[in-house]
Design an enzyme around this catalytic site. Structure first.
Site, short mmCIF file in Angstrom:
data_model
loop_
_atom_site.label_atom_id
_atom_site.label_comp_id
_atom_site.label_asym_id
_atom_site.label_seq_id
_atom_site.Cartn_x
_atom_site.Cartn_y
_atom_site.Cartn_z
N GLY A 213 0.82 -1.21 0.00
CA GLY A 213 0.00 0.00 0.00
C GLY A 213 0.85 1.26 0.00
CG ASN A 214 -0.26 4.71 -1.54
OD1 ASN A 214 -0.95 5.56 -0.98
ND2 ASN A 214 -0.68 4.07 -2.63
#
Ligand code: PMT
Length: 413
Positions: A213-214
């Site tokens: 993810g980020n």
């Protein structure tokens, strides 16, 4: 999530015994997610201490045109507000507001806004029934001001009659009604337009438990979606953070997780949209193999092979008709201008919002942002650090100018 999430309300308190009830109203607005900016008149300060509102509201109390941090506090407050609530409103306030008399910070703010205004009068029965007060009320109603109350009941000094401030629950219900009426924005300049906004960071599964993810929280994209909705657009917000998305009758939330799901949702909505804003942080790569079972811990190194995802924005750009405005973001940590301009061209879009995500209080997860806009006419416009809702406003202003005037006209300005 509260029903007033992301909404900016200026709460004006004037000098009457009912000022203490404004504390309860403030608390209810805050609990419902509103950003409350309190203004106290000199009279209000005689009845209630500013420390109470300082502690409860979203910002410190402002009382004067001259002593505040912002050089022009009334325009700053008035332009940003989604709604101004005056509670309680004295006979003096009604008179000054009706006659356009900029007597203090509150009346100046009321004159410097296009936001809807709710006024909650409270005073003794004799004052309330005065023809001059009634004329002021009728004139304000004619101009579109919403009047709540007053109620019948006990008044200061043991009297009984008309003039009692409406109860906080009814006042907050009136705020909800006005904010959800569809006529609640400063301006309805996006009325009739279909806007598609992407928000949040995609999650690319490695296995049922883990993902790549980020740091995107969705705040910037959600702020753009809410700003467009309050300005009258019909908005679809494709987001990986649906539980954090704002509520608005003009706004439809589409929940997604992965880049692939985001691409499908965006491609299905985009053909109907006049404006597409890709604020989401979409993964550039996704695991080739997504394990169906949890990957067990081991002493061995784990190799995960990644393949590129579809570039959603570039795909939209490749079939760009010119009727639609495409806005992309460029999240950069270095060579901001060079990289942003490269993306503007490579993705075939109209406007790029360059976001230096390494700068202080800027980018991922902050409530604030600072951006630079580059358009195809070569225009560069910088927006220094501000609330994400203000940045949203600036981006939509620029996008609307492009929609109305095209690139040539914008370039000349
Ligand atoms: O969500 P917040 O916490 O509020 O943070 C806001 C933000 C930092 C995420 C936001 O302001 C921002 O910069 N968004 C873009 C993030 C990003 O992915 O930038 P990029 O430079 O990698 O991508 C360029 C553009 O292409 C973006 O508009 C992106 O949405 C789009 N893209 C990228 C990859 C891909 N596969 N498809 C795309 O459409």
């Amino acid at each position: 999530m509260g029903i007033f999430d992301g909404r900016r309300i200026v709460l004006g308190v004037t000098g009457g015994i009912a000022a203490y009830k404004a504390v309860e109203v403030c608390r209810r607005l805050i609990d419902a997610g509103a950003h409350v900016s309190p203004i106290l008149t000199k009279g209000a300060e005689k009845f209630i201490g500013r420390a109470t509102f300082d502690a409860l509201a979203s910002e410190k109390v402002q009382t004067s045109l001259w002593e505040e941090e912002h050089p022009i506090p009334h325009t700053n407050l008035g332009q940003k507000a989604d709604l101004i609530l005056v509670c309680p409103a004295t006979a003096r306030l009604l008179s000054d507001y009706r006659t356009g008399r900029s007597a203090d910070l509150l009346t100046a703010t009321l004159l410097a806004t296009r936001a809807p205004v709710i006024v909650c009068p409270a005073m003794h029965t004799e004052m309330w029934e005065q023809p001059s007060v009634q004329e002021n009320i009728q004139e304000l109603v004619k101009r579109g001001v919403e009047i709540v109350g007053p109620d019948q009941g006990r008044l200061a000094g043991g009297d009984d009659g008309a003039g009692r401030l409406s109860d906080p629950v009814s006042i907050v219900a009136a705020v909800e009604k006005v904010l959800n009426s569809g006529l609640n924005s400063k301006t309805q300049d996006f009325s009739g337009l279909q806007v598609l906004v992407s928000a949040g960071g995609t999650k690319e599964p490695i296995c049922p438990v883990r993902y790549i993810g980020n740091r995107s929280s969705g705040k910037q994209g959600h702020a753009i979606a809410l700003e467009a909705a309050t300005r009258g657009a019909s908005v679809v917000c494709v987001t990986t953070e649906p539980s954090r998305a704002p509520n608005h009758p003009n706004l439809q939330v589409v929940a997604v997780e992965t880049a692939d799901e985001m691409a499908k949702a965006v491609f299905s909505e985009a053909p109907k949209s006049d404006l597409v804003v890709m604020a989401a942080a979409v993964a550039d790569f996704t695991p080739i193999i997504k394990s169906e079972k949890k990957i067990k811990k081991s002493e061995e190194c784990l190799e995960i092979r990644l393949e590129p995802t579809v570039d959603i924005l570039a795909s939209l750009g490749s079939s760009h008709t010119g009727k639609q405005i495409l806005v992309g973001f460029a999240a950069e940590t270095n060579d901001l201008e060079k990289n942003a301009k490269k993306k503007l061209e490579a993705k075939g879009i109209d406007l790029i919002v360059a976001n230096d995500v390494s700068a202080e209080n800027t980018g991922f997860n902050y409530d604030t942002n600072a951006v630079t806009l580059f358009d195809l006419a070569g225009r560069k416009t910088e927006f220094p650090l501000a609330d994400k809702r203000d940045i949203a406003q600036a981006i939509l202003d620029a996008a609307l100018k492009l929609k109305v005037n095209g690139h040539e006209e914008i370039g000349k300005k």
